[in-house]
Scaffold this motif. Structure first.
Motif, PDB file in Angstrom:
ATOM      1  N   LEU A 175       4.114  62.652  57.972  1.00 31.31           N
ATOM      2  CA  LEU A 175       4.405  63.900  58.645  1.00 31.31           C
ATOM      3  C   LEU A 175       3.391  64.970  58.230  1.00 31.31           C
ATOM      4  N   ARG A 176       3.213  65.934  59.095  1.00 28.21           N
ATOM      5  CA  ARG A 176       2.294  67.022  58.787  1.00 28.21           C
ATOM      6  C   ARG A 176       2.791  67.806  57.570  1.00 28.21           C
ATOM      7  N   ASN A 177       1.852  68.317  56.780  1.00 26.58           N
ATOM      8  CA  ASN A 177       2.237  69.174  55.673  1.00 26.58           C
ATOM      9  C   ASN A 177       3.057  70.342  56.197  1.00 26.58           C
ATOM     10  N   SER A 178       4.119  70.651  55.465  1.00 29.51           N
ATOM     11  CA  SER A 178       5.066  71.643  55.945  1.00 29.51           C
ATOM     12  C   SER A 178       5.134  72.824  54.990  1.00 29.51           C
ATOM     13  N   PRO A 179       5.164  74.043  55.514  1.00 32.15           N
ATOM     14  CA  PRO A 179       5.398  75.186  54.632  1.00 32.15           C
ATOM     15  C   PRO A 179       6.805  75.111  54.058  1.00 32.15           C
ATOM     16  N   GLY A 180       6.946  75.514  52.812  1.00 30.93           N
ATOM     17  CA  GLY A 180       8.254  75.461  52.170  1.00 30.93           C
ATOM     18  C   GLY A 180       9.197  76.506  52.744  1.00 30.93           C
ATOM     19  N   LEU A 181      10.418  76.087  53.025  1.00 31.48           N
ATOM     20  CA  LEU A 181      11.421  76.971  53.606  1.00 31.48           C
ATOM     21  C   LEU A 181      12.335  77.545  52.528  1.00 31.48           C
ATOM     22  N   THR A 182      12.664  78.805  52.667  1.00 29.10           N
ATOM     23  CA  THR A 182      13.631  79.456  51.794  1.00 29.10           C
ATOM     24  C   THR A 182      14.571  80.288  52.649  1.00 29.10           C
TER      25      THR A 182
END
Length: 315
Positions: free
Chosen positions: A148-155
């Motif tokens: 999967l594509r690198n994902s920004p971390g969710l908060t």
């Protein structure tokens, strides 16, 4: 962090402990149980059985219900199809949506559509939570067949610790549909703020998955969130004869007692290849709890009554 040697030692201890527990006693407790953490397929990750096979195994064991979880899509729209294929076998099936970037992230429009399509549970971000990405450095427990594509971390909070507006909208939807809210793989600091906001907005069903693994809980956090009304689910995969084992049998007892039996449940968190099946994982967890001194009534509370209450099968 558990080493390979720790896992080997834990698994050997589990085998020795559950060998002395009567199979019939464990089978009786498995009848009527619910597993609210089933990782069957299809999935981007390797799975040893599909959703229908997982349901059929649960039926064969006499279980009352299963809840399917995938990190990257909701199984909820497929539940009516599986109900038609399986027919009336006295098995309740549920699913929900994990709010990773791959499913729309913290998007109230997607949550609204899924709840109206029958989703029973909304998980906060898991594999793409900022906390998970930080905590999983050098770990590959969520290895995928597909890159999967690198994902920004969710908060779910801003820099001041305030719950984001879009998350508040999601909490309002969860409350409106009387769905379950899971903390996903957020950091315990975020979970406190999320659950306090959720309670204020009328969310009644709160769930914490594997609090001592990756979420940075203390025993006090478990106790206090349980006192708030959250159900604290321990993942069988982390304690039984599984390649995911990272805790000793005694730690399972300590983790359960921190919340108390009345606020604890057990889900398999299984379905991966080279692991016990979800049903076998639940069977081993039941045997392990009995070997650790929990009574039949206490085990039934954790594997049947508490999860049934959470999904609304009993009040």
């Amino acid at each position: 962090m558990a080493t390979a040697e720790d896992t080997k030692r834990n698994r050997e201890e589990v085998r020795a402990l559950i060998a002395d527990v009567d199979d019939g006693r464990a089978a009786a407790l498995l009848r009527g149980a619910l597993d609210l953490h089933v990782h069957s397929g299809p999935s981007t990750m390797p799975r040893q059985l599909d959703h229908l096979q997982a349901a059929e195994e649960a039926v064969a064991a006499g279980m009352r219900g299963v809840l399917f979880k995938d990190h990257h899509y909701s199984v909820a729209p497929f539940v009516p199809l599986m109900e038609r294929v399986l027919g009336d076998r006295s098995l309740s099936m549920f699913s929900g949506l994990v709010l990773n970037n791959s499913t729309g992230g913290l998007n109230p429009y997607v949550v609204d559509a899924q709840l109206k399509m029958g989703a029973k549970l909304i998980w906060m971000p898991t594999a793409q939570a900022a906390n998970h990405i930080r905590s999983a450095h050098r770990k590959v427990r969520l290895a995928s067949n597909v890159q999967l594509r690198n994902s920004p971390g969710l908060t779910v909070v801003d820099g001041y610790g305030n719950v984001l507006d879009e998350v508040k909208q999601i909490l309002d939807l969860v409350a409106e549909f009387d769905a379950i809210l899971s903390s996903g793989h957020l950091h315990v600091w975020e979970i406190w703020r999320l659950f306090e906001e959720a309670r204020a907005r009328g969310v009644k069903r709160l769930l914490v998955n594997h609090p001592m693994y990756g979420l940075h809980f203390t025993y006090d956090d478990i106790r206090d969130l349980a006192a708030m009304g959250a159900l604290i689910e321990q993942s069988a995969a982390l304690y039984v004869d599984s390649r995911f084992n990272v805790f000793s049998p005694q730690e399972l007892k300590e983790h359960i007692l921190a919340a108390g039996v009345s606020r604890s449940s057990i889900g398999s968190d299984l379905g991966q290849v080279d692991n016990p099946t979800p049903v076998e994982g639940m069977r081993q967890a039941i045997k392990l709890c009995l070997a650790l001194g929990f009574t039949d009534e206490e085990v039934r509370t954790m594997v049947a009554d508490n999860p049934a209450r959470l999904v609304g099968l009993i009040e």
